[in-house]
Design an enzyme around this catalytic site. Structure first.
Site, PDB file in Angstrom:
ATOM      1  N   ASP A 157       0.861  -1.175   0.000  1.00 11.34           N
ATOM      2  CA  ASP A 157       0.000   0.000   0.000  1.00 11.34           C
ATOM      3  C   ASP A 157       0.907   1.237   0.000  1.00 11.34           C
ATOM      4  O   ASP A 157       2.100   1.150   0.321  1.00 11.34           O
ATOM      5  CB  ASP A 157      -0.879  -0.040   1.251  1.00 11.34           C
ATOM      6  CG  ASP A 157      -1.672   1.234   1.455  1.00 11.34           C
ATOM      7  OD1 ASP A 157      -2.386   1.638   0.518  1.00 11.34           O
ATOM      8  OD2 ASP A 157      -1.554   1.825   2.538  1.00 11.34           O
ATOM      9  N   LYS A 197      -8.774  -4.430  -3.716  1.00 10.30           N
ATOM     10  CA  LYS A 197      -7.359  -4.686  -3.974  1.00 10.30           C
ATOM     11  C   LYS A 197      -7.119  -6.184  -4.130  1.00 10.30           C
ATOM     12  O   LYS A 197      -6.333  -6.611  -4.981  1.00 10.30           O
ATOM     13  CB  LYS A 197      -6.498  -4.153  -2.827  1.00 10.30           C
ATOM     14  CG  LYS A 197      -6.377  -2.651  -2.756  1.00 10.30           C
ATOM     15  CD  LYS A 197      -5.360  -2.250  -1.692  1.00 10.30           C
ATOM     16  CE  LYS A 197      -5.292  -0.748  -1.516  1.00 10.30           C
ATOM     17  NZ  LYS A 197      -4.264  -0.337  -0.539  1.00 10.30           N
ATOM     18  N   ASP A 225      -2.200  -0.839   5.711  1.00  7.86           N
ATOM     19  CA  ASP A 225      -2.562  -0.232   6.995  1.00  7.86           C
ATOM     20  C   ASP A 225      -4.008   0.249   7.058  1.00  7.86           C
ATOM     21  O   ASP A 225      -4.491   0.576   8.147  1.00  7.86           O
ATOM     22  CB  ASP A 225      -1.643   0.958   7.291  1.00  7.86           C
ATOM     23  CG  ASP A 225      -1.999   2.167   6.435  1.00  7.86           C
ATOM     24  OD1 ASP A 225      -2.440   3.188   6.998  1.00  7.86           O
ATOM     25  OD2 ASP A 225      -1.866   2.086   5.202  1.00  7.86           O
ATOM     26  N   ASN A 246      -9.227  -0.211   3.479  1.00  7.51           N
ATOM     27  CA  ASN A 246      -9.289  -0.760   2.123  1.00  7.51           C
ATOM     28  C   ASN A 246      -8.240  -1.856   1.894  1.00  7.51           C
ATOM     29  O   ASN A 246      -8.194  -2.454   0.822  1.00  7.51           O
ATOM     30  CB  ASN A 246      -9.153   0.336   1.074  1.00  7.51           C
ATOM     31  CG  ASN A 246      -7.819   1.055   1.127  1.00  7.51           C
ATOM     32  OD1 ASN A 246      -7.151   1.099   2.164  1.00  7.51           O
ATOM     33  ND2 ASN A 246      -7.418   1.644   0.020  1.00  7.51           N
TER      34      ASN A 246
END
Length: 263
Positions: free
Chosen positions: A13, A189, A212, A215
């Protein structure tokens, strides 16, 4: 010393994971990514952002693979390997529903973002927090003839349930007190990563993911070797196999050492 291992796919991410709380790349993260690449691994971003917002970050890290827009648009080097836009009919319904409630919308694709309102007080604080150089384009009609992979819906938390009940064709994920990401139903994702993993022909044992945010939950649940950042909320940490340190405390470097991918 880290022993020689099979090539791995490691996905990161961006906000709160690669980038620290000041939207900067820690030196330890740069060093860790460089070591992964020297060891022959494939490094990729997995982000809710659009490609136009993270180009310079990937250039600095020499990364050429990404899953973006919360899984709706994925590339490996110069090849687009996955696209999952929101239908025009659903966008029209969403636009009308949100307009009736005075909730602004930003339509996002892989190249730009388009606002359906100007100077709304909820929009500026949220988008300013992203520290993106590219200015918003005002185009309230974009959803009718443009390709849209993700919507930023500016709605307070107390109005969130209205959308979930009205639109079973969409997913709503909060990323800011004033805003939610809106995706096609089933989009995530995790879904985008599946497309990338299949394209690159990695086994599940050889895929790692760091995240983190809310999402990232589906990603962390679906990737076998998942690592939550120390700065993640508890619900995110509970979704991961491992938990590393805070991004401000060399969390990426520590996490990669913890799972044996770097020295």
């Amino acid at each position: 010393m880290v022993k020689k291992m099979n090539k791995k796919l490691i996905l990161f991410d961006i906000d709160g994971t690669l980038l620290d709380h000041n939207k900067e790349l820690p030196e330890s993260t740069k060093e860790a990514i460089a070591e992964l690449k020297r060891n022959g691994h494939v490094v990729a971003a997995a982000t809710g952002r659009s490609p136009f917002t993270f180009k310079s970050i990937l250039e600095e890290l020499d990364i050429h693979t990404f899953v973006s827009l919360n899984g709706q648009y994925a590339m490996h080097h110069d090849e687009v390997i996955h696209k999952n836009p929101i239908s025009t009919a659903v966008l029209e319904e969403l636009n009308n529903f949100a307009s009736a409630r005075n909730h602004p919308i930003i339509y996002v694709n892989h190249e730009d973002w388009y606002s359906n309102t100007e100077h709304h007080p909820r929009v500026k604080p949220a988008i300013d927090s992203l520290k993106i150089d590219q200015e918003l384009t005002y185009n309230p009609e974009f959803h009718r003839d443009g390709v849209v992979y993700q919507v930023l819906l500016f709605c307070p938390e107390e109005g969130e349930a209205d959308y979930s009940h009205a639109f079973d064709q969409l997913e709503f994920i909060r990323w800011h007190e004033y805003s939610m990401d809106v995706l096609p139903s089933g989009g995530s994702k995790a879904a985008g990563i599946d497309k990338l993993v299949n394209h690159l022909q990695f086994s599940a044992d050889d895929v790692y993911a760091f995240g983190d945010g809310l999402n990232d939950i589906k990603m962390l649940q679906s990737v076998k070797n998942s690592i939550a950042m120390g700065n993640a909320a508890d619900v995110v940490k509970e979704s991961a196999k491992f938990v590393t340190k805070d991004v401000q405390d060399d969390g990426i470097q520590h996490g990669l050492r913890m799972v044996g991918l770097i020295n």
